[in-house]
Design an enzyme around this catalytic site. Structure first.
Site, PDB file in Angstrom:
ATOM      1  N   SER A 194       0.847  -1.207   0.000  1.00 48.95           N
ATOM      2  CA  SER A 194       0.000   0.000   0.000  1.00 48.95           C
ATOM      3  C   SER A 194       0.879   1.253   0.000  1.00 48.95           C
ATOM      4  O   SER A 194       1.703   1.431   0.894  1.00 48.95           O
ATOM      5  CB  SER A 194      -0.911  -0.024   1.233  1.00 48.95           C
ATOM      6  OG  SER A 194      -1.696   1.146   1.264  1.00 48.95           O
ATOM      7  N   CYS A 320      -6.082   2.113  12.245  1.00 51.19           N
ATOM      8  CA  CYS A 320      -7.208   1.792  11.364  1.00 51.19           C
ATOM      9  C   CYS A 320      -8.438   1.417  12.178  1.00 51.19           C
ATOM     10  O   CYS A 320      -9.551   1.574  11.739  1.00 51.19           O
ATOM     11  CB  CYS A 320      -6.876   0.620  10.452  1.00 51.19           C
ATOM     12  SG  CYS A 320      -5.195   0.587   9.892  1.00 51.19           S
TER      13      CYS A 320
END
Ligand code: PLP
Length: 372
Positions: A194, A320
């Site tokens: 990512s 997250c």
């Protein structure tokens, strides 16, 4: 301001900012046939090659090895796991939520336990595979944990997988830019990366396919990404990811040394203020930038807010999942006591972090601890 939360996201690399500032004035749709479209397509192909070269796999060797661009690591993880939902999938109990949560939608996901350091139980994995009656199997184990930084024995996992003819996927999101990630040497079939974790923009990530495998898309529509992921490609962010990974692999050794020196300084410094702190995963292989620290009896949220008010940003576990205020699944799986879980803070540095930042952090931390 001292930002020490780089595992959640990090600054965009200066080279990437420069590239983006030039490209942002262009209309970039890689599906268009005209010259601007071809220009866009070339940017995407260049990014694929930059990823292959940084992560050491041969994208040009045959038609099967591919880099599929997605919008996030979360999407790439979903994409691979959902391709195996009718098969059996074996995952460690400390995977990122984008893998772990799949277990709520299918009985075919088997959770393999971890030890107190967060390392996967290899015997349990092997015996679960031996019991499996499914003809198609996938093992998905992350390279490095986002909360603790603990590095999993991927090569050993691949060796076990081979015995049972299972595919292997590794979520390498936290590894890239911090430790060498060599897809060929690891021997994995699939990997997730990512861009925003190593100096790219939020909005571009990739699923790497390093084996003969026909991927079923979860987003259908246009024929983008050879039909594996429909939707107009985020050319700007993809080009940024390509450059960011190239920069990260170019001076990885230097990055590693800087982060690892600062990690040592942080951990020794915090221990000198509070001798009974615990550093999670201290005795096993870890990322050089991550310190997960338990300060008995000192609530993590209180530390986080007190430090933030003084200009220092850290995290109390996985950023997250912080917004839904749930107990860390990772630390629960590692069988930490409830009170330890509540007081765990994560400090994650960047390769560019200055020693002076850490000095200020340590002084501020000591001050906050005194007011406890
Ligand atoms: N996997 C790991 C290990 C992560 O740390 C994260 C994000 O923190 C992800 C996957 C998800 O990546 P993204 O933020 O691109 O969705």
């Amino acid at each position: 301001m001292i930002y020490l939360d780089h595992n959640s996201t990090t600054y965009i690399a200066s080279e990437v900012k420069l590239l983006v500032s030039k490209l942002v004035n262009e209309p970039l749709n890689a599906s268009s046939i005209h010259s601007k479209g071809r220009f866009s397509k070339n940017l995407i192909e260049e990014a694929r090659n930059q990823i292959a070269s940084a992560l050491c796999f041969d994208i040009n060797s045959n038609n099967y090895v591919q880099v599929i661009f997605t919008s996030s690591g979360t999407e790439a993880n979903n994409l691979i796991i959902r391709n195996f939902l009718e098969s059996e999938v074996f995952i460690s109990a400390t995977e990122h939520d984008s893998i772990l949560e799949q277990q709520f939608y299918t009985p075919n996901i088997k959770l393999i336990s971890v030890d107190n350091n967060g390392l996967i139980n290899l015997e349990e994995l092997e015996s679960a595979l031996a019991k499996s009656t499914s003809s198609r199997k996938l093992i998905s184990v992350m390279l490095a944990n986002n909360e603790s930084g603990v590095i999993q024995p991927i090569k050993k996992i691949v060796a076990i997988a081979k015995k049972f003819g299972a595919y292997t996927h590794s979520d390498c999101v936290q590894g890239v830019g911090k430790i060498p990630v060599n897809i060929s040497e690891l021997g994995i079939d699939f990997a997730t990366i990512s861009g925003h974790k190593f100096g790219g923009l939020i909005g571009a990530a990739a699923l790497i396919i390093n084996t003969k495998f026909i991927l079923r898309p979860i987003i259908r529509g246009g024929g983008q990404e050879r039909g594996a992921r429909a939707g107009t490609e985020n050319v700007l962010a993809i080009a940024g990811l390509g450059l960011a990974i190239e920069m990260a692999s170019r001076n990885l050794l230097e990055r590693y040394e800087n982060m690892s020196n600062l990690q040592k300084k942080i951990e020794e410094g915090v221990k000198s203020v509070i001798p009974n702190i615990k550093i999670i995963g201290k005795d096993v292989e870890r990322l050089p930038n991550t310190s997960l620290i338990v300060i008995p009896g000192f609530d993590a949220e209180i530390q986080l807010i007190a430090l933030d008010l003084r200009g220092i940003q850290i995290s109390s576990g996985a950023a997250c999942s912080n917004n839904n205020n749930k107990r860390s699944r990772v630390l629960t799986a590692m069988r930490l006591e409830d009170s330890d879980i509540k007081s765990a803070i994560r400090i994650s540095c960047s390769h560019k972090q200055k020693e002076q930042d850490i000095n200020i952090f340590l002084e501020t931390f000591a001050e906050v601890y005194k007011t406890k």
